[in-house]
Scaffold this motif. Structure first.
Motif, mmCIF file in Angstrom:
data_model
loop_
_atom_site.group_PDB
_atom_site.id
_atom_site.type_symbol
_atom_site.label_atom_id
_atom_site.label_comp_id
_atom_site.label_asym_id
_atom_site.label_seq_id
_atom_site.Cartn_x
_atom_site.Cartn_y
_atom_site.Cartn_z
ATOM 1 N N LEU A 15 2.278 6.746 -6.998
ATOM 2 C CA LEU A 15 1.281 7.720 -7.443
ATOM 3 C C LEU A 15 1.699 9.155 -7.118
ATOM 4 O O LEU A 15 1.496 10.068 -7.916
ATOM 5 N N ALA A 16 2.276 9.353 -5.939
ATOM 6 C CA ALA A 16 2.563 10.714 -5.472
ATOM 7 C C ALA A 16 3.874 11.276 -5.995
ATOM 8 O O ALA A 16 3.994 12.489 -6.200
ATOM 9 N N ARG A 53 2.428 1.665 -3.408
ATOM 10 C CA ARG A 53 1.449 2.146 -4.384
ATOM 11 C C ARG A 53 1.284 3.652 -4.253
ATOM 12 O O ARG A 53 1.305 4.381 -5.255
ATOM 13 N N ASP A 54 1.124 4.131 -3.010
ATOM 14 C CA ASP A 54 0.984 5.569 -2.797
ATOM 15 C C ASP A 54 2.245 6.310 -3.227
ATOM 16 O O ASP A 54 2.173 7.411 -3.780
ATOM 17 N N PHE A 55 3.384 5.695 -2.975
ATOM 18 C CA PHE A 55 4.658 6.288 -3.379
ATOM 19 C C PHE A 55 4.705 6.498 -4.895
ATOM 20 O O PHE A 55 5.037 7.589 -5.380
ATOM 21 N N GLY A 67 0.142 1.157 -9.036
ATOM 22 C CA GLY A 67 -0.810 2.237 -8.858
ATOM 23 C C GLY A 67 -1.409 2.751 -10.149
ATOM 24 O O GLY A 67 -2.325 3.558 -10.134
ATOM 25 N N SER A 77 5.539 16.804 2.377
ATOM 26 C CA SER A 77 5.272 15.649 1.519
ATOM 27 C C SER A 77 6.557 15.108 0.907
ATOM 28 O O SER A 77 6.764 13.886 0.832
ATOM 29 N N LEU A 111 8.268 11.421 1.306
ATOM 30 C CA LEU A 111 8.505 10.656 0.089
ATOM 31 C C LEU A 111 9.958 10.192 0.011
ATOM 32 O O LEU A 111 10.249 9.047 -0.357
ATOM 33 N N LEU A 170 0.820 -1.204 0.000
ATOM 34 C CA LEU A 170 0.000 0.000 0.000
ATOM 35 C C LEU A 170 0.858 1.258 0.000
ATOM 36 O O LEU A 170 0.574 2.211 -0.725
ATOM 37 N N THR A 171 1.918 1.279 0.810
ATOM 38 C CA THR A 171 2.763 2.474 0.836
ATOM 39 C C THR A 171 3.523 2.626 -0.479
ATOM 40 O O THR A 171 3.716 3.741 -0.960
#
Length: 236
Positions: free
Chosen positions: A83-84, A79-81, A228, A150, A154, A76-77
């Motif tokens: 995307l962001a 995936r967020d990584f 992602g 952020s 990251l 999950l982290t």
């Protein structure tokens, strides 16, 4: 809360950050207070202040009655990584080109020389840490507290991923590490001339280089889409 440079708390804070970024302290691992107090010569109260500072910056998670743990890295982290990262990096570089001071540009050049020296020495740890420093400086150049927070979070995972996954491919036509160094030089030039459009483009190119290398190690074989991202549709 800020820690005074040179104090025992500051030493503990900086050493734990380094250990987390270089994976000496593994993601999700427990941080035992007794061990850390002995290691850094601190009592529990100042140690807990250090851990609170680390938690505030995203290096550590604190749980009631369960103590402190190194921030985890999960699907999950990651995936967020994925995307962001491109959104944050491009916004940071665009604002850096708008707002950087000459003193910050000189600091960025120094960080780049350290990064280049780490590449030449073949020192994986130094490369990861100097790359981390380079990008954190661009965050301060941007002058936006929301984006900086952020970016800082990251970069914790980006540096840890780099320590684990980012390896130059033998036999490649162009060593991705050399290309990354060249892109750093171009970023400095774009920031120095105030070319915000080119700076943002370079941020995306630089991210794409890292993403492609990371995916070689974190993607299941045969899966085309980056983490992602929606799967590619086949034409009829």
């Amino acid at each position: 809360m800020s820690l005074k440079r040179g104090t025992a708390k500051w030493v503990a804070f900086e050493d734990l950050k380094r250990a987390i970024l270089t994976l000496e302290r593994k993601p999700g691992s427990a941080l035992e207070e007794t061990e850390l107090c002995d290691l850094y010569g601190l009592s529990r109260t100042p140690l807990r202040e250090v851990l609170q500072q680390l938690a505030g910056e995203g290096y550590v998670t604190l749980q009631l009655n369960r103590g402190a743990r190194v921030s985890d890295m999960t699907h999950l982290t990651l995936r967020d990584f994925f995307l962001a990262a491109p959104l944050i990096y491009s916004a940071i570089l665009r604002l850096a080109a708008q707002n950087a001071t000459q003193a910050q540009i000189e600091e960025l050049k120094e960080a780049q020389e350290d990064f280049r020296a780490a590449l030449e020495a073949g020192d994986v740890t130094a490369r990861a840490l100097t790359n981390d420093r380079f990008h954190r400086i661009t965050g301060h150049m941007a002058g936006n507290s929301y984006l900086l927070a952020s970016l800082d979070r990251l970069l914790i995972d980006h540096t840890r991923i780099a320590m684990t996954f980012f390896r130059p491919k033998s036999g490649a036509k162009e060593d991705p590490l050399s290309l990354a160094c060249q892109q750093h030089d171009e970023m400095i030039a774009a920031i120095e001339t105030g070319d915000e459009t080119r700076a943002a483009e370079l941020a995306l190119e630089h991210w794409a280089l890292s993403r492609d290398q990371i995916e070689l190690f974190v993607m299941p074989e045969g899966l085309e889409a980056p983490l992602g991202a929606p799967p590619k549709l086949k034409s009829a």
